[in-house]
Write a protein that holds these residues in place. Structure first.
Motif, PDB file in Angstrom:
ATOM      1  N   ALA A  48      -9.962   9.816  10.578  1.00  0.00           N
ATOM      2  CA  ALA A  48     -10.306   8.393  10.466  1.00  0.00           C
ATOM      3  C   ALA A  48      -9.195   7.692   9.702  1.00  0.00           C
ATOM      4  CB  ALA A  48     -11.638   8.212   9.751  1.00  0.00           C
ATOM      5  N   ALA A  49      -8.964   6.418  10.048  1.00  0.00           N
ATOM      6  CA  ALA A  49      -7.933   5.634   9.372  1.00  0.00           C
ATOM      7  C   ALA A  49      -8.530   4.322   8.886  1.00  0.00           C
ATOM      8  CB  ALA A  49      -6.765   5.347  10.324  1.00  0.00           C
ATOM      9  N   GLU A  50      -8.147   3.924   7.672  1.00  0.00           N
ATOM     10  CA  GLU A  50      -8.620   2.669   7.083  1.00  0.00           C
ATOM     11  C   GLU A  50     -10.133   2.536   7.193  1.00  0.00           C
ATOM     12  OE1 GLU A  50      -6.918   0.055   5.435  1.00  0.00           O
ATOM     13  OE2 GLU A  50      -5.351   1.570   5.291  1.00  0.00           O
ATOM     14  N   VAL A  51     -10.837   3.520   6.679  1.00  0.00           N
ATOM     15  CA  VAL A  51     -12.296   3.543   6.761  1.00  0.00           C
ATOM     16  C   VAL A  51     -12.893   2.958   5.475  1.00  0.00           C
ATOM     17  CG1 VAL A  51     -12.345   5.956   5.970  1.00  0.00           C
ATOM     18  CG2 VAL A  51     -14.340   4.982   7.079  1.00  0.00           C
ATOM     19  N   THR A  52     -13.752   1.950   5.637  1.00  0.00           N
ATOM     20  CA  THR A  52     -14.394   1.320   4.490  1.00  0.00           C
ATOM     21  C   THR A  52     -15.638   2.111   4.089  1.00  0.00           C
ATOM     22  OG1 THR A  52     -13.587  -0.897   5.019  1.00  0.00           O
ATOM     23  CG2 THR A  52     -15.574  -0.767   3.667  1.00  0.00           C
ATOM     24  N   VAL A 111     -23.856   3.168  -7.729  1.00  0.00           N
ATOM     25  CA  VAL A 111     -23.023   2.613  -8.800  1.00  0.00           C
ATOM     26  C   VAL A 111     -22.669   1.156  -8.506  1.00  0.00           C
ATOM     27  CG1 VAL A 111     -20.850   2.879 -10.068  1.00  0.00           C
ATOM     28  CG2 VAL A 111     -22.128   4.898  -9.332  1.00  0.00           C
ATOM     29  N   GLY A 112     -22.458   0.856  -7.230  1.00  0.00           N
ATOM     30  CA  GLY A 112     -22.157  -0.514  -6.842  1.00  0.00           C
ATOM     31  C   GLY A 112     -20.671  -0.788  -6.695  1.00  0.00           C
ATOM     32  N   TYR A 113     -20.058  -0.235  -5.664  1.00  0.00           N
ATOM     33  CA  TYR A 113     -18.655  -0.525  -5.368  1.00  0.00           C
ATOM     34  C   TYR A 113     -18.371  -0.136  -3.925  1.00  0.00           C
ATOM     35  CZ  TYR A 113     -17.763   4.513  -5.881  1.00  0.00           C
ATOM     36  OH  TYR A 113     -17.776   5.875  -5.730  1.00  0.00           O
ATOM     37  N   ALA A 114     -17.241  -0.586  -3.431  1.00  0.00           N
ATOM     38  CA  ALA A 114     -16.803  -0.235  -2.083  1.00  0.00           C
ATOM     39  C   ALA A 114     -15.285  -0.143  -2.085  1.00  0.00           C
ATOM     40  CB  ALA A 114     -17.273  -1.288  -1.072  1.00  0.00           C
ATOM     41  N   GLY A 115     -14.741   0.394  -1.005  1.00  0.00           N
ATOM     42  CA  GLY A 115     -13.288   0.511  -0.906  1.00  0.00           C
ATOM     43  C   GLY A 115     -12.894   0.926   0.491  1.00  0.00           C
ATOM     44  N   THR A 116     -11.618   0.920   0.743  1.00  0.00           N
ATOM     45  CA  THR A 116     -11.109   1.308   2.055  1.00  0.00           C
ATOM     46  C   THR A 116     -10.095   2.438   1.882  1.00  0.00           C
ATOM     47  OG1 THR A 116     -11.465  -0.912   2.937  1.00  0.00           O
ATOM     48  CG2 THR A 116      -9.950   0.517   4.143  1.00  0.00           C
ATOM     49  N   ILE A 117     -10.380   3.549   2.518  1.00  0.00           N
ATOM     50  CA  ILE A 117      -9.561   4.751   2.401  1.00  0.00           C
ATOM     51  C   ILE A 117      -8.463   4.725   3.456  1.00  0.00           C
ATOM     52  CG2 ILE A 117      -9.604   7.269   2.596  1.00  0.00           C
ATOM     53  CD1 ILE A 117     -12.528   7.123   1.610  1.00  0.00           C
ATOM     54  N   ASP A 118      -7.233   5.015   3.045  1.00  0.00           N
ATOM     55  CA  ASP A 118      -6.095   4.958   3.962  1.00  0.00           C
ATOM     56  C   ASP A 118      -6.239   5.944   5.117  1.00  0.00           C
ATOM     57  OD1 ASP A 118      -4.852   2.977   2.493  1.00  0.00           O
ATOM     58  OD2 ASP A 118      -3.683   4.382   1.294  1.00  0.00           O
ATOM     59  N   LEU A 119      -6.590   7.182   4.801  1.00  0.00           N
ATOM     60  CA  LEU A 119      -6.627   8.207   5.847  1.00  0.00           C
ATOM     61  C   LEU A 119      -7.558   9.349   5.459  1.00  0.00           C
ATOM     62  CD1 LEU A 119      -5.274   9.365   8.515  1.00  0.00           C
ATOM     63  CD2 LEU A 119      -3.689  10.563   6.983  1.00  0.00           C
ATOM     64  N   VAL A 120      -8.334   9.801   6.424  1.00  0.00           N
ATOM     65  CA  VAL A 120      -9.063  11.070   6.304  1.00  0.00           C
ATOM     66  C   VAL A 120      -8.494  11.972   7.387  1.00  0.00           C
ATOM     67  CG1 VAL A 120     -11.277  12.239   6.339  1.00  0.00           C
ATOM     68  CG2 VAL A 120     -11.138   9.882   5.508  1.00  0.00           C
ATOM     69  N   ALA A 121      -8.060  13.151   7.014  1.00  0.00           N
ATOM     70  CA  ALA A 121      -7.382  14.017   7.985  1.00  0.00           C
ATOM     71  C   ALA A 121      -7.550  15.480   7.609  1.00  0.00           C
ATOM     72  CB  ALA A 121      -5.896  13.674   8.048  1.00  0.00           C
ATOM     73  N   LYS A 122      -7.308  16.342   8.571  1.00  0.00           N
ATOM     74  CA  LYS A 122      -7.222  17.768   8.308  1.00  0.00           C
ATOM     75  C   LYS A 122      -5.754  18.137   8.118  1.00  0.00           C
ATOM     76  CE  LYS A 122     -11.311  20.015  10.247  1.00  0.00           C
ATOM     77  NZ  LYS A 122     -11.813  21.045  11.192  1.00  0.00           N
ATOM     78  N   ILE A 123      -5.487  18.801   7.011  1.00  0.00           N
ATOM     79  CA  ILE A 123      -4.137  19.270   6.711  1.00  0.00           C
ATOM     80  C   ILE A 123      -4.258  20.713   6.238  1.00  0.00           C
ATOM     81  CG2 ILE A 123      -2.103  18.971   5.254  1.00  0.00           C
ATOM     82  CD1 ILE A 123      -2.761  16.012   5.056  1.00  0.00           C
ATOM     83  N   GLY A 124      -3.612  21.614   6.929  1.00  0.00           N
ATOM     84  CA  GLY A 124      -3.706  23.015   6.565  1.00  0.00           C
ATOM     85  C   GLY A 124      -5.117  23.557   6.642  1.00  0.00           C
ATOM     86  N   ARG A 153      -7.815  22.019   5.839  1.00  0.00           N
ATOM     87  CA  ARG A 153      -8.707  21.383   4.871  1.00  0.00           C
ATOM     88  C   ARG A 153      -8.876  19.910   5.192  1.00  0.00           C
ATOM     89  NH1 ARG A 153      -8.979  23.317  -0.365  1.00  0.00           N
ATOM     90  NH2 ARG A 153     -10.384  21.543  -0.691  1.00  0.00           N
ATOM     91  N   VAL A 154     -10.087  19.403   5.003  1.00  0.00           N
ATOM     92  CA  VAL A 154     -10.313  17.964   5.120  1.00  0.00           C
ATOM     93  C   VAL A 154      -9.735  17.299   3.875  1.00  0.00           C
ATOM     94  CG1 VAL A 154     -12.038  16.127   5.186  1.00  0.00           C
ATOM     95  CG2 VAL A 154     -12.370  18.199   6.540  1.00  0.00           C
ATOM     96  N   CYS A 155      -8.909  16.280   4.088  1.00  0.00           N
ATOM     97  CA  CYS A 155      -8.228  15.600   2.981  1.00  0.00           C
ATOM     98  C   CYS A 155      -8.517  14.104   3.010  1.00  0.00           C
ATOM     99  CB  CYS A 155      -6.719  15.814   3.061  1.00  0.00           C
ATOM    100  SG  CYS A 155      -6.205  17.539   2.986  1.00  0.00           S
ATOM    101  N   ILE A 156      -8.724  13.539   1.839  1.00  0.00           N
ATOM    102  CA  ILE A 156      -8.778  12.091   1.672  1.00  0.00           C
ATOM    103  C   ILE A 156      -7.420  11.693   1.111  1.00  0.00           C
ATOM    104  CG2 ILE A 156      -9.870  10.194   0.422  1.00  0.00           C
ATOM    105  CD1 ILE A 156     -12.449  11.823   0.425  1.00  0.00           C
ATOM    106  N   VAL A 157      -6.736  10.822   1.838  1.00  0.00           N
ATOM    107  CA  VAL A 157      -5.333  10.516   1.530  1.00  0.00           C
ATOM    108  C   VAL A 157      -5.173   9.049   1.150  1.00  0.00           C
ATOM    109  CG1 VAL A 157      -2.966  10.526   2.413  1.00  0.00           C
ATOM    110  CG2 VAL A 157      -4.598  12.281   3.176  1.00  0.00           C
ATOM    111  N   ASP A 158      -4.437   8.817   0.072  1.00  0.00           N
ATOM    112  CA  ASP A 158      -4.090   7.456  -0.328  1.00  0.00           C
ATOM    113  C   ASP A 158      -2.574   7.330  -0.359  1.00  0.00           C
ATOM    114  OD1 ASP A 158      -5.315   4.845  -1.586  1.00  0.00           O
ATOM    115  OD2 ASP A 158      -3.531   5.311  -2.763  1.00  0.00           O
ATOM    116  N   TYR A 159      -2.047   6.323   0.357  1.00  0.00           N
ATOM    117  CA  TYR A 159      -0.604   6.090   0.380  1.00  0.00           C
ATOM    118  C   TYR A 159      -0.207   5.158  -0.764  1.00  0.00           C
ATOM    119  CZ  TYR A 159      -1.205   7.487   5.313  1.00  0.00           C
ATOM    120  OH  TYR A 159      -1.543   8.128   6.481  1.00  0.00           O
ATOM    121  N   LYS A 160       0.906   5.456  -1.383  1.00  0.00           N
ATOM    122  CA  LYS A 160       1.494   4.586  -2.399  1.00  0.00           C
ATOM    123  C   LYS A 160       2.961   4.358  -2.042  1.00  0.00           C
ATOM    124  CE  LYS A 160      -2.188   4.341  -4.968  1.00  0.00           C
ATOM    125  NZ  LYS A 160      -2.993   3.090  -4.955  1.00  0.00           N
ATOM    126  N   THR A 161       3.302   3.114  -1.760  1.00  0.00           N
ATOM    127  CA  THR A 161       4.696   2.788  -1.460  1.00  0.00           C
ATOM    128  C   THR A 161       5.469   2.735  -2.771  1.00  0.00           C
ATOM    129  OG1 THR A 161       3.958   1.462   0.410  1.00  0.00           O
ATOM    130  CG2 THR A 161       6.225   1.148  -0.322  1.00  0.00           C
TER     131      THR A 161
END
Length: 280
Positions: free
Chosen positions: A143-147, A153-166, A168-176
Motif C-alpha cells: 500500500a502507498a500513502e495509506v491514511t 488516543v485520537g490521531y490520524a496520519g498518512t503512511i508513505d509505504l507499506v511493503a514486504k522487504i526481505g 517482512r512486512v515493513c512500515i516505511v517513512d521517507y525523509k528527504t
C-alpha cells in the motif's frame, strides 16, 4: 500525495476528518510530534549570517544604510526561505516515490508528471537513488500513502509505504535529506521513531475517502519500522529499535495530551484578565 484527502491545515496544526468534506476532529501524527518543539534560534541565526555574508550586494551596501537594512531584512528571512524550499523539495520527492509505488501496485498514477517536476528543479538524482534503493531492497509494495486512524488516543496520519522487504512486512517513512561535505546523506532525526510508533499503533485504515469507509488496520506491531533517508547522493535505511518503542509511544501519548490541552485553551481563548483594585 503530500496533502492527503482527509487532512486539512488549521490553527491547531494539520488535522484529519473521517470523510472528504467532514469536520476535522483529530490531529495528525506530525502535528502531535510538533508539540516537542526544538530550539532553532541558533540555526536561524546562522542561516541569517550565512545569507548576508554570501550576498554579492553586501560590499556596495556597506556605504548605503538604507540598502544595508534591506539586506539585513532579507537575511532575517533566510531560515524561513530555506525551510520552505526544503519542504517543497520533499513534496516533489515524496510525490515521485508515491507514483512509483502506485505504478508497481497497478494503480492510477502520474509518474511522468512527478518526474517532470523533479527534472524542472534539477532534482532527478533523488529519483535515480530512490529507484536504486527500491531495486536493492527488492521492495514488494502492499500500500502507498495509506491514511490511518487511532480513535482510542485520537490521531490520524498518512503512511508513505507499506511493503514486504526481505520477507517482512515493513512500515516505511521517507525523509528527504541533504548530504554532508563528504557526500554522505544525513541521517533522519530520531523523532521519526515516534512517528513510526504511532503509525503502527493505528486502529483503522481508509478504504474510500469520499464515502468515509474504513476497515481495521491490517499491519501492527509485528511490522518492521523503517526510515529511509532519500538524498541526491544516495540513500540510507534505518530500522527503529524494537526495545525503544514503548518509551517513544509513551512520549507520543504525552504529547497528544499536551496538544489537546493547548487546543482547548486556544478554542476557549483563555487569557489573563486584568482586574482593578478592590473597593475600600
Amino acid at each position: 500525495m503530500t496533502s492527503p484527502k482527509l487532512a486539512t491545515q488549521t490553527g491547531s496544526g494539520r488535522m484529519y476528518c473521517r470523510m472528504v468534506g467532514g469536520e476535522a476532529i483529530v490531529p495528525s501524527i506530525t502535528t502531535v510530534i510538533g508539540m516537542d518543539n526544538m530550539d532553532l534560534s541558533g540555526w536561524a541565526g546562522y542561516m541569517a549570517a550565512k545569507s548576508l555574508s554570501e550576498d554579492q550586494r553586501l560590499s556596495q551596501a556597506l556605504a548605503d544604510g538604507r540598502q544595508l537594512r534591506s539586506l539585513v531584512r532579507d537575511a532575517a528571512n533566510a531560515a524561513e526561505i530555506y525551510r520552505d524550499q526544503a519542504a517543497a523539495r520533499g513534496d516533489r520527492v515524496h510525490n515521485y516515490a508515491e507514483a512509483w509505488a502506485l505504478q508497481a501496485l497497478g494503480q492510477e498514477h502520474d509518474l511522468a508528471g512527478a518526474k517532470a517536476e523533479l527534472e524542472a528543479n534539477n532534482e532527478l538524482a533523488y529519483a535515480q537513488h530512490f529507484e536504486s534503493w527500491w531495486a536493492d531492497y527488492n521492495v514488494e509494495p502492499l500500500a502507498a500513502e495509506v491514511t490511518v486512524w487511532n480513535d482510542t488516543v485520537g490521531y490520524a496520519g498518512t503512511i508513505d509505504l507499506v511493503a514486504k522487504i526481505g520477507g517482512r512486512v515493513c512500515i516505511v517513512d521517507y525523509k528527504t535529506k541533504t548530504s554532508d561535505r563528504d557526500g554522505i546523506v544525513k541521517r533522519p532525526d530520531d523523532k521519526v521513531i515516534m512517528q513510526l510508533a504511532a503509525a503502527c499503533k493505528a486502529e483503522e485504515q481508509i478504504v474510500d475517502a469520499e464515502a468515509g469507509v474504513w476497515k481495521p488496520w491490517e499491519y501492527g506491531m509485528d511490522s518492521m519500522l523503517l526510515a529511509v533517508a532519500l538524498g541526491d547522493t544516495g540513500t540510507r535505511t534505518f530500522m527503529a529499535p524494537t526495545s525503544a518503542m514503548p518509551d517513544y509511544w509513551a512520549k507520543f501519548f504525552a504529547l497528544r495530551r499536551n496538544w489537546e490541552a493547548t487546543h482547548k485553551i486556544s478554542q476557549a481563548r483563555a487569557t489573563l484578565a486584568e482586574i482593578t483594585p478592590p473597593a475600600r
